[in-house]
Design a protein around this motif. Sequence first.
Motif, mmCIF file in Angstrom:
data_model
loop_
_atom_site.group_PDB
_atom_site.id
_atom_site.type_symbol
_atom_site.label_atom_id
_atom_site.label_comp_id
_atom_site.label_asym_id
_atom_site.label_seq_id
_atom_site.Cartn_x
_atom_site.Cartn_y
_atom_site.Cartn_z
ATOM 1 N N GLN A 47 35.503 74.825 84.230
ATOM 2 C CA GLN A 47 35.361 73.685 83.136
ATOM 3 C C GLN A 47 34.441 72.811 83.164
ATOM 4 O OE1 GLN A 47 39.435 72.527 82.914
ATOM 5 N NE2 GLN A 47 39.522 73.604 80.743
ATOM 6 N N LEU A 48 34.199 72.309 84.648
ATOM 7 C CA LEU A 48 33.044 71.238 84.784
ATOM 8 C C LEU A 48 31.755 71.686 85.286
ATOM 9 C CD1 LEU A 48 35.666 68.890 86.910
ATOM 10 C CD2 LEU A 48 34.871 68.700 84.470
ATOM 11 N N ALA A 49 31.450 72.820 85.206
ATOM 12 C CA ALA A 49 30.321 73.519 85.441
ATOM 13 C C ALA A 49 29.134 72.705 84.879
ATOM 14 C CB ALA A 49 30.298 75.018 84.962
ATOM 15 N N ASP A 55 28.025 68.447 95.796
ATOM 16 C CA ASP A 55 28.697 69.027 96.800
ATOM 17 C C ASP A 55 29.934 68.488 97.375
ATOM 18 O OD1 ASP A 55 27.077 71.315 96.639
ATOM 19 O OD2 ASP A 55 25.726 70.455 98.239
ATOM 20 N N GLU A 56 29.818 67.353 97.565
ATOM 21 C CA GLU A 56 31.037 66.218 98.083
ATOM 22 C C GLU A 56 32.010 66.261 96.825
ATOM 23 O OE1 GLU A 56 31.685 61.664 99.014
ATOM 24 O OE2 GLU A 56 29.727 62.243 98.777
ATOM 25 N N GLN A 57 31.685 66.264 95.676
ATOM 26 C CA GLN A 57 32.819 66.313 94.690
ATOM 27 C C GLN A 57 33.390 67.668 94.596
ATOM 28 O OE1 GLN A 57 30.267 64.972 91.401
ATOM 29 N NE2 GLN A 57 31.149 63.203 91.251
ATOM 30 N N THR A 59 34.009 69.614 97.253
ATOM 31 C CA THR A 59 34.893 69.862 98.422
ATOM 32 C C THR A 59 35.874 69.057 98.152
ATOM 33 O OG1 THR A 59 32.795 69.941 99.725
ATOM 34 C CG2 THR A 59 34.855 69.351 100.906
ATOM 35 N N LYS A 60 35.712 67.937 97.628
ATOM 36 C CA LYS A 60 37.181 66.975 97.463
ATOM 37 C C LYS A 60 38.156 67.633 96.377
ATOM 38 C CE LYS A 60 35.375 62.455 98.564
ATOM 39 N NZ LYS A 60 34.940 61.076 97.838
ATOM 40 N N ILE A 61 37.543 68.250 95.473
ATOM 41 C CA ILE A 61 38.145 68.800 94.339
ATOM 42 C C ILE A 61 38.840 70.098 94.834
ATOM 43 C CG2 ILE A 61 37.968 70.276 91.997
ATOM 44 C CD1 ILE A 61 35.771 68.386 91.349
ATOM 45 N N THR A 62 38.193 70.671 95.663
ATOM 46 C CA THR A 62 38.996 71.916 96.105
ATOM 47 C C THR A 62 39.898 71.607 97.003
ATOM 48 O OG1 THR A 62 36.750 73.055 96.202
ATOM 49 C CG2 THR A 62 38.489 73.997 97.809
ATOM 50 N N LEU A 141 36.855 61.049 89.812
ATOM 51 C CA LEU A 141 35.903 61.193 90.928
ATOM 52 C C LEU A 141 34.603 61.201 90.288
ATOM 53 C CD1 LEU A 141 37.312 64.188 93.394
ATOM 54 C CD2 LEU A 141 37.151 61.792 94.000
ATOM 55 N N LEU A 142 34.487 61.274 88.984
ATOM 56 C CA LEU A 142 33.217 61.732 88.218
ATOM 57 C C LEU A 142 32.446 60.202 88.254
ATOM 58 C CD1 LEU A 142 34.414 64.280 85.765
ATOM 59 C CD2 LEU A 142 33.319 64.729 88.076
ATOM 60 N N THR A 143 31.378 60.239 88.142
ATOM 61 C CA THR A 143 30.419 59.128 87.874
ATOM 62 C C THR A 143 30.475 58.833 86.116
ATOM 63 O OG1 THR A 143 28.418 60.354 87.172
ATOM 64 C CG2 THR A 143 28.779 59.528 89.593
#
Length: 173
Positions: A47-49, A55-57, A59-62, A141-143
Amino acid sequence: MKLRMLSLFAIAAMMVCPTFAADEAKKGKKGNRQAGRQNVAAALMKQLAEVGLTDEQKTKITEMGKKAGAEIKAIREEAGFTADLSKKLAETQRSMKDSEKKGKDRMAAIHEAAGLSEAQIASLKKANEVRGKFQKDVVALLTAEQKTKLPEQLSRTMNRGKKGQGKKKKDAA
């Protein structure tokens, strides 16, 4: 004569091989769908594509998704919520899509028609709460720029429950 038989055999083999390959592809796709249902992080990242995750986000989301997925799985297993029951619930929801009932009344009718126990209904609510918390944590986590690019459906989900809060403040003043 031998050449003719060999040619017929080769043609038959060429016609059969794609059929077997298609069957294998169908089996693979079905397995992937099952895994996708259980991976809340992958579903949300899809959904957030358009947001442009770093890459850091990702990783955190995963990592967060693995924890949330494990918690949801445990909740469902504890209540005895099986894959067959999940299918039955989805079918019931589709069949009652055009029902005159709305909101909580409609969901109660769906749960009853699907044969869910009180524990299973409670587990669905609890799993949805975990999923909602996961989504809110991911959005956090998003800006600010990324938040403006959130898909409408996800944006509505994040703003649920905020309606009417301004009215309370005005009434209190």
